[in-house]
Design a protein around this motif. Structure first.
Motif, PDB file in Angstrom:
ATOM      1  N   ALA A 198       0.840  -1.204   0.000  1.00 10.96           N
ATOM      2  CA  ALA A 198       0.000   0.000   0.000  1.00 10.96           C
ATOM      3  C   ALA A 198       0.872   1.250   0.000  1.00 10.96           C
ATOM      4  O   ALA A 198       2.033   1.218   0.411  1.00 10.96           O
ATOM      5  N   LEU A 199       0.302   2.352  -0.488  1.00 11.06           N
ATOM      6  CA  LEU A 199       1.047   3.606  -0.642  1.00 11.06           C
ATOM      7  C   LEU A 199       0.632   4.623   0.421  1.00 11.06           C
ATOM      8  O   LEU A 199      -0.567   4.824   0.661  1.00 11.06           O
ATOM      9  N   VAL A 346       2.786  10.630  -2.932  1.00 12.22           N
ATOM     10  CA  VAL A 346       3.118   9.453  -2.124  1.00 12.22           C
ATOM     11  C   VAL A 346       4.548   9.589  -1.621  1.00 12.22           C
ATOM     12  O   VAL A 346       5.441   9.957  -2.376  1.00 12.22           O
ATOM     13  N   PHE A 347       4.758   9.283  -0.323  1.00 11.47           N
ATOM     14  CA  PHE A 347       6.114   9.443   0.206  1.00 11.47           C
ATOM     15  C   PHE A 347       6.752   8.136   0.685  1.00 11.47           C
ATOM     16  O   PHE A 347       7.948   8.074   0.938  1.00 11.47           O
ATOM     17  N   LYS A 348       5.950   7.072   0.800  1.00  8.13           N
ATOM     18  CA  LYS A 348       6.532   5.775   1.169  1.00  8.13           C
ATOM     19  C   LYS A 348       5.489   4.680   0.968  1.00  8.13           C
ATOM     20  O   LYS A 348       4.319   4.944   0.675  1.00  8.13           O
ATOM     21  N   THR A 349       5.936   3.440   1.123  1.00  9.24           N
ATOM     22  CA  THR A 349       5.028   2.291   1.154  1.00  9.24           C
ATOM     23  C   THR A 349       5.216   1.612   2.507  1.00  9.24           C
ATOM     24  O   THR A 349       6.047   2.035   3.318  1.00  9.24           O
ATOM     25  N   PHE A 350       4.476   0.550   2.737  1.00 11.60           N
ATOM     26  CA  PHE A 350       4.764  -0.259   3.910  1.00 11.60           C
ATOM     27  C   PHE A 350       6.188  -0.797   3.779  1.00 11.60           C
ATOM     28  O   PHE A 350       6.698  -0.974   2.665  1.00 11.60           O
ATOM     29  N   PRO A 351       6.860  -1.087   4.900  1.00 14.09           N
ATOM     30  CA  PRO A 351       8.187  -1.708   4.817  1.00 14.09           C
ATOM     31  C   PRO A 351       8.063  -3.124   4.270  1.00 14.09           C
ATOM     32  O   PRO A 351       6.965  -3.686   4.195  1.00 14.09           O
ATOM     33  N   ILE A 352       9.201  -3.698   3.892  1.00 16.20           N
ATOM     34  CA  ILE A 352       9.216  -5.051   3.329  1.00 16.20           C
ATOM     35  C   ILE A 352       8.481  -6.036   4.239  1.00 16.20           C
ATOM     36  O   ILE A 352       7.707  -6.869   3.782  1.00 16.20           O
ATOM     37  N   GLU A 353       8.713  -5.910   5.542  1.00 14.45           N
ATOM     38  CA  GLU A 353       8.172  -6.895   6.488  1.00 14.45           C
ATOM     39  C   GLU A 353       6.649  -6.930   6.492  1.00 14.45           C
ATOM     40  O   GLU A 353       6.041  -7.928   6.882  1.00 14.45           O
ATOM     41  N   LYS A 354       6.006  -5.830   6.048  1.00 18.67           N
ATOM     42  CA  LYS A 354       4.542  -5.774   6.051  1.00 18.67           C
ATOM     43  C   LYS A 354       3.970  -5.751   4.635  1.00 18.67           C
ATOM     44  O   LYS A 354       2.784  -5.495   4.448  1.00 18.67           O
ATOM     45  N   SER A 355       4.811  -6.021   3.651  1.00 24.33           N
ATOM     46  CA  SER A 355       4.373  -6.031   2.258  1.00 24.33           C
ATOM     47  C   SER A 355       4.185  -7.471   1.790  1.00 24.33           C
ATOM     48  O   SER A 355       4.610  -8.418   2.450  1.00 24.33           O
TER      49      SER A 355
END
Length: 421
Positions: A198-199, A346-355
């Protein structure tokens, strides 16, 4: 437990189970090492617990839906592809059904059906299991694999298949062990980043939760770089959340967003609510709806979008309560523009651990695409999310995992057979 095998598979997820099956079907004595107490923990979570097991598309279309180095898979798919995945499950008593966009699910709607079929097939082929076991080191002489070292002892085999997954959902055991093991024998790991995520946005209408919960069907979401060039675009559903935007359209854009954020502070996501209409066509449709002199603009256009979404746009333009027949040409043009070209920073996404998926991984130039064998260490093979391949949601990542695992397992068995003479 015996200590000597033909093939050792490290990681009992999607790719690993298929690798073990493929190797055992070729006659190899196979050991499957899994750090958890059960197999397929991440696979059990996929598709909302229903397991979107593959996608019913031709190979070229399949590869187009794997933007992260999908072309590397042409050789793999020429040996074992999505149709072979479907055939495998049908042959093993799992009936599949097709849903929207070619997505294939078990008729039972339970991921446990898929995991169960894989485990039962491994058992039928006499694959041996070492559960709750962590591999700490690869054993080799510098020129050839000879086994693995675990916390409970060493196991010998001329061929080892690494299928330990990426870094998403560490609760499933995917904590990056495979990257560390690959580095031990000289492999390069390309930068890791979140995909199918998510963005996040700091726009006022997001932080104020003005649009939270609104779902839009078949919109077009376009990602532009800081020079205004289109990087990717997807026509799918979108969901506004308390932190930004989610849903299939946003998820599919996320890997491109993260790559742009390496050099930009924020990324422009452009929302077109009417991608099937040109600006002129939408303008004419609006003109017809606004012709009723007895309504306000808000009431005249209430059927165009979810009410809160349309009200938001109209209030942003300051025309919500105006009589529908009094809009100026400039106001109408502004309305068309916002409906077809609304920018969300948009300035970030979820981190890898929550993607959902890890982008990056073991460098593909160091892997033989025909066999999935390491070019750095003979006898070492790779499969699944550990390598630098990532696709969209919709069964594409699972397909890549099944197929690379099958290729790795089959070729590992072939190589291992040479050591039996």
């Amino acid at each position: 437990m015996d200590k000597n095998y033909d093939v050792i598979v490290v990681g009992g997820g999607t790719s690993g189970m298929m690798a073990a099956i493929a190797a055992a079907e070729k006659g190899s004595r196979v050991l499957m090492i899994e750090k958890n107490k059960r197999f397929g923990k991440k696979l059990l979570m996929t598709g909302g617990g229903r397991c979107n097991v593959t996608n019913n598309r031709d190979v070229d279309d399949l590869i187009r839906h794997i933007p992260g180095n999908g072309k590397f898979l042409y050789s793999t798919f020429s040996q074992f592809n999505n149709f072979d995945v479907m055939a495998f499950f049908e042959e093993n008593g799992v009936a599949l059904k097709e849903e929207d966009h070619g997505r294939m699910f078990p008729v039972t709607n339970k991921s446990a059906t898929i995991v169960g079929a894989l485990v039962e097939r491994m058992r039928a082929l006499n694959v041996e299991f070492a559960m709750n076991t962590v591999v700490t080191k690869l054993i080799h002489d510098g020129n050839q694999m000879s086994g693995v070292k675990t916390e409970t002892g060493d196991f010998q085999a001329p061929c080892v298949v690494l299928t330990t997954g990426g870094r998403t959902y560490p609760s499933t055991g995917a904590t990056g062990d495979g990257y560390r093991l690959a580095k031990q024998v000289g492999h390069h790991i390309t930068p890791l980043y979140a995909t199918e995520s998510a963005l996040f946005s700091n726009e006022a209408f997001i932080t104020d939760k003005t649009l939270q919960g609104i779902s839009l069907r078949d919109i077009l979401l376009t990602i532009q770089n800081d020079k205004g060039k289109v990087v990717t675009e997807h026509k799918m559903d979108l969901l506004f959340t308390h932190f930004g935007i989610s849903g299939p359209a946003a998820l599919r854009c996320s890997s491109f967003v993260n790559q742009l954020l390496e050099t930009q502070d924020e990324v422009a996501a452009i929302l077109d609510c009417f991608p099937d209409l040109s600006a002129d066509e939408l303008s004419k449709k609006l003109e017809t709806a606004l012709a009723d002199t007895k309504k306000t603009v808000k009431n005249a256009l209430s059927s165009f979008l979810p009410e809160r979404m349309m009200t938001f746009y109209l209030e942003r333009l300051g025309i919500s309560e105006l009589p529908s027949n009094q809009l100026t040409d400039d106001q109408k043009q502004a309305l068309v523009a916002i409906l077809k070209h609304f920018t969300i920073k948009v300035f970030k996404t979820f981190p890898i651990e929550k993607s959902f998926v890890t982008g990056g991984g073991v460098e593909l130039t160091e892997i033989n695409p025909k066999t999935m064998e390491s070019k750095k260490m003979p006898g070492l093979f790779f499969g699944g999310e550990l390598i630098d391949i990532n696709g969209y949601t919709g069964g594409f990542n699972i397909t890549a995992a099944f197929c690379t695992g099958h290729s790795a397992g089959a070729h590992a068995a072939e190589i291992a057979s040479y050591f039996s003479y």
